[in-house]
Design an enzyme around this catalytic site. Structure first.
Site, PDB file in Angstrom:
ATOM      1  N   HIS A  43      55.836 -25.997 -56.334  1.00  0.00           N
ATOM      2  CA  HIS A  43      56.117 -24.645 -55.229  1.00  0.00           C
ATOM      3  C   HIS A  43      57.754 -26.027 -54.341  1.00  0.00           C
ATOM      4  CE1 HIS A  43      53.137 -26.523 -52.341  1.00  0.00           C
ATOM      5  NE2 HIS A  43      54.624 -25.967 -51.425  1.00  0.00           N
ATOM      6  N   HIS A  85      55.416 -27.221 -39.697  1.00  0.00           N
ATOM      7  CA  HIS A  85      53.725 -26.228 -40.141  1.00  0.00           C
ATOM      8  C   HIS A  85      53.266 -27.997 -40.438  1.00  0.00           C
ATOM      9  CE1 HIS A  85      56.237 -27.574 -43.997  1.00  0.00           C
ATOM     10  NE2 HIS A  85      54.772 -27.447 -44.752  1.00  0.00           N
TER      11      HIS A  85
END
Length: 279
Positions: free
Chosen positions: A123, A188
């Site tokens: 991804h 993150h």
């Protein structure tokens, strides 16, 4: 000599594809519009190939062999490797000649990357290309940077890699137009109790330092504060490769929002390199 026609950076997260409705419609539409705008900018520069600087999320590499840098030198790349990613299985066209050129130039200039002609991209590479509308319209060369498993390459070394890329592109075939897309970050955390916490202060400071163009300040801030921004923030190394390749070109932040439901500080940016036909 080949021409570097654009350098861009964008966050990546599988949640954008798997759970797009987890955030308010207004935010989702704004983020997707920012990706489409970036894609239009890249397409307008008419690149023959896009060098995609990303990282491998323990799919191609594992603890038995985890290179700091890996150059793809294949004619095509299957993607995505994740069976759970909500994206159609496809094959992206590769630029094997440019990949081989980068590898050879690296070894001649004090860099020691691994290489692969069997990468299956995850991804990290696919999501920004899809959202930007660049699939399957451009050839790619993946440059995978270890942002996952310590020991990681230093922030300074990633800037050095970008400077090398700029020189290596210039020595490639005349008439070729090359763009760079660095993907990952910004703040993150994955699989920790902090997952979903976004460090907006770090993100905005990082973007501000990139805007300043002060490499020492950028590297110092990234090195000293990245841990406070989460384990996924280590992917700012990919942005630093872009910064090094820009050679002092002005940096412009195109979009930023802290999106906790997507677990990520979502940023998109460009370095305003000037193609020969724009001078």
């Amino acid at each position: 000599m080949a021409e570097l026609v654009g350098i861009y950076a964008a966050s990546h997260t599988p949640v954008m594809l798997n759970f797009p409705d987890a955030i308010p419609e207004q935010d989702r539409e704004a983020i997707f519009a920012a990706f489409k705008d970036m894609g239009r900018r890249i397409a307008a520069s008419r690149p023959d190939t896009v060098i995609v600087i990303s990282d491998d999320h323990v799919h191609n590499f594992f603890f038995n062999n985890f290179p700091a840098f890996c150059i793809g030198a294949a004619e095509s790349y299957q993607t995505p490797v994740e069976h759970w990613l909500k994206a159609e299985k496809q094959v992206l066209p590769g630029d094997a000649a440019l990949g081989a050129h980068l590898l050879g130039e690296a070894l001649q200039n004090g860099f020691d990357p691994s290489f692969s002609i069997e990468l299956v991209l995850d991804h990290g590479s696919l999501t920004p290309l899809l959202l930007a509308g660049l699939v399957p319209h451009v050839q790619i060369v993946p440059l995978l940077v270890n942002c996952v498993q310590p020991p990681l390459p230093t922030m300074r070394r990633c800037v050095d890699w970008g400077r090398f890329l700029r020189r290596a592109i210039a020595s490639f075939d005349a008439g070729k137009r090359i763009a760079i897309l660095a993907t990952g970050g910004i703040s993150h955390d994955i699989a920790t109790p902090r997952m979903g916490m976004v460090n907006e202060e770090f993100d905005r400071q990082f973007l501000a330092r990139l805007s300043s163009g002060d490499t020492d300040a950028i590297v110092d801030h990234a090195t000293r504060h990245v841990a406070a921004a989460g384990n996924g923030a280590e992917e700012i190394r990919n942005w630093l490769v872009g910064h090094g390749a820009a050679g002092g070109a002005p940096f412009e932040s195109l979009y930023y929002k802290a999106v906790s439901k997507w677990y990520t500080g979502i940023g998109l940016a460009q370095w305003k390199v000037q193609a020969r036909d724009e001078r």
